[in-house]
Design a protein around this motif. Structure first.
Motif, PDB file in Angstrom:
ATOM      1  N   ARG A 106      31.308  19.921  98.802  1.00 34.12           N
ATOM      2  CA  ARG A 106      31.748  18.744  99.710  1.00 34.12           C
ATOM      3  C   ARG A 106      31.160  18.696 101.108  1.00 34.12           C
ATOM      4  NH1 ARG A 106      36.097  18.197  96.579  1.00 34.12           N
ATOM      5  NH2 ARG A 106      37.060  19.988  97.541  1.00 34.12           N
ATOM      6  N   SER A 107      31.185  19.694 101.632  1.00 36.52           N
ATOM      7  CA  SER A 107      30.422  19.749 102.777  1.00 36.52           C
ATOM      8  C   SER A 107      28.916  19.569 102.890  1.00 36.52           C
ATOM      9  CB  SER A 107      30.584  20.835 103.698  1.00 36.52           C
ATOM     10  OG  SER A 107      30.085  21.966 103.168  1.00 36.52           O
ATOM     11  N   MET A 108      28.277  19.949 101.936  1.00 36.04           N
ATOM     12  CA  MET A 108      26.704  19.627 101.594  1.00 36.04           C
ATOM     13  C   MET A 108      26.510  18.156 101.263  1.00 36.04           C
ATOM     14  SD  MET A 108      25.221  22.407 102.295  1.00 36.04           S
ATOM     15  CE  MET A 108      23.688  21.614 102.122  1.00 36.04           C
ATOM     16  N   SER A 109      27.470  17.570 100.395  1.00 32.96           N
ATOM     17  CA  SER A 109      27.089  16.293 100.236  1.00 32.96           C
ATOM     18  C   SER A 109      27.334  15.385 101.256  1.00 32.96           C
ATOM     19  CB  SER A 109      28.048  15.774  99.006  1.00 32.96           C
ATOM     20  OG  SER A 109      29.395  15.520  99.511  1.00 32.96           O
TER      21      SER A 109
ATOM     22  N   MET B 298      19.235  22.034  94.700  1.00 36.00           N
ATOM     23  CA  MET B 298      19.116  22.622  95.972  1.00 36.00           C
ATOM     24  C   MET B 298      17.979  23.641  96.148  1.00 36.00           C
ATOM     25  SD  MET B 298      23.253  22.891  97.501  1.00 36.00           S
ATOM     26  CE  MET B 298      23.749  23.834  96.319  1.00 36.00           C
ATOM     27  N   MET B 299      18.000  24.259  95.424  1.00 34.51           N
ATOM     28  CA  MET B 299      16.901  25.399  95.773  1.00 34.51           C
ATOM     29  C   MET B 299      15.350  24.611  95.674  1.00 34.51           C
ATOM     30  SD  MET B 299      18.021  28.990  94.056  1.00 34.51           S
ATOM     31  CE  MET B 299      18.716  28.201  92.453  1.00 34.51           C
TER      32      MET B 299
ATOM     33  N   ARG C  95      33.282  17.144  92.442  1.00 31.30           N
ATOM     34  CA  ARG C  95      34.188  16.865  91.616  1.00 31.30           C
ATOM     35  C   ARG C  95      34.668  17.472  90.229  1.00 31.30           C
ATOM     36  NH1 ARG C  95      33.456  11.193  88.721  1.00 31.30           N
ATOM     37  NH2 ARG C  95      35.635  10.822  87.811  1.00 31.30           N
ATOM     38  N   ALA C  96      33.446  18.021  89.641  1.00 34.13           N
ATOM     39  CA  ALA C  96      33.659  18.890  88.401  1.00 34.13           C
ATOM     40  C   ALA C  96      34.530  20.145  88.759  1.00 34.13           C
ATOM     41  CB  ALA C  96      32.017  19.351  88.071  1.00 34.13           C
ATOM     42  N   CYS C  97      34.322  20.846  89.927  1.00 30.56           N
ATOM     43  CA  CYS C  97      34.810  22.035  90.467  1.00 30.56           C
ATOM     44  C   CYS C  97      36.376  21.944  90.711  1.00 30.56           C
ATOM     45  CB  CYS C  97      34.333  22.671  91.641  1.00 30.56           C
ATOM     46  SG  CYS C  97      32.665  23.371  91.436  1.00 30.56           S
TER      47      CYS C  97
ATOM     48  N   ALA D 223      22.184  15.900  97.608  1.00 29.37           N
ATOM     49  CA  ALA D 223      23.565  15.556  98.064  1.00 29.37           C
ATOM     50  C   ALA D 223      24.404  14.497  97.155  1.00 29.37           C
ATOM     51  CB  ALA D 223      23.339  14.588  99.113  1.00 29.37           C
ATOM     52  N   GLU D 224      23.707  13.710  96.411  1.00 32.59           N
ATOM     53  CA  GLU D 224      24.620  13.223  95.235  1.00 32.59           C
ATOM     54  C   GLU D 224      25.158  14.449  94.275  1.00 32.59           C
ATOM     55  OE1 GLU D 224      22.768   8.958  94.119  1.00 32.59           O
ATOM     56  OE2 GLU D 224      21.230  10.677  95.065  1.00 32.59           O
TER      57      GLU D 224
END
Length: 120
Positions: A113-116, A64-65, A80-82, A72-73
């Motif tokens: 999830r919201s970022m994806s 992201m940085m 999912r990992a979290c 996004a992916e």
């Protein structure tokens, strides 16, 4: 003098997601250390989930940085990992470190999830 192109700052939501990932990464690292000290009590399934989550959150924040087109992916995979890590940690409800880890994972999963779903 030629002017260097300036990079657009990360959105507030992305900054918050990066921070949630980094916090989750740190807590997962602490939890791995705690699991190792417990020895036989810490099941391998929990350790795998914590290790996967630590790696994914660090990588997700990095991507992201640097504004990777795969962000996004990656956020979806990180969520999912979290989720898996939080679930694994919840199997030891009497352990304060496991509960801290589960909480950090849940928050990170929600942010990712919201970022994806967002266009980055």
């Amino acid at each position: 003098m030629t002017q260097q192109p300036t990079m657009t700052p990360l959105s507030k939501e992305m900054q918050e997601c990066v921070q949630a990932c980094m916090t989750c990464h740190s807590v997962c690292e602490e939890t791995m250390s705690s699991c190792l000290q417990m020895g036989g009590q810490a099941q391998m399934q929990i350790m795998r989930a914590v290790m996967d989550c630590a790696e994914m959150t660090r990588m997700c924040a990095d991507m992201m940085m640097r504004r990777s087109p795969l962000s996004a992916e990656m956020c979806a995979m990180c969520a999912r990992a979290c989720d898996m890590c939080a679930e694994a940690c919840m199997s030891m409800p009497d352990d304060a470190q496991m509960m801290r880890c589960a909480e950090a994972c849940r928050r990170c999963a929600e942010m990712c999830r919201s970022m994806s779903a967002a266009t980055m």
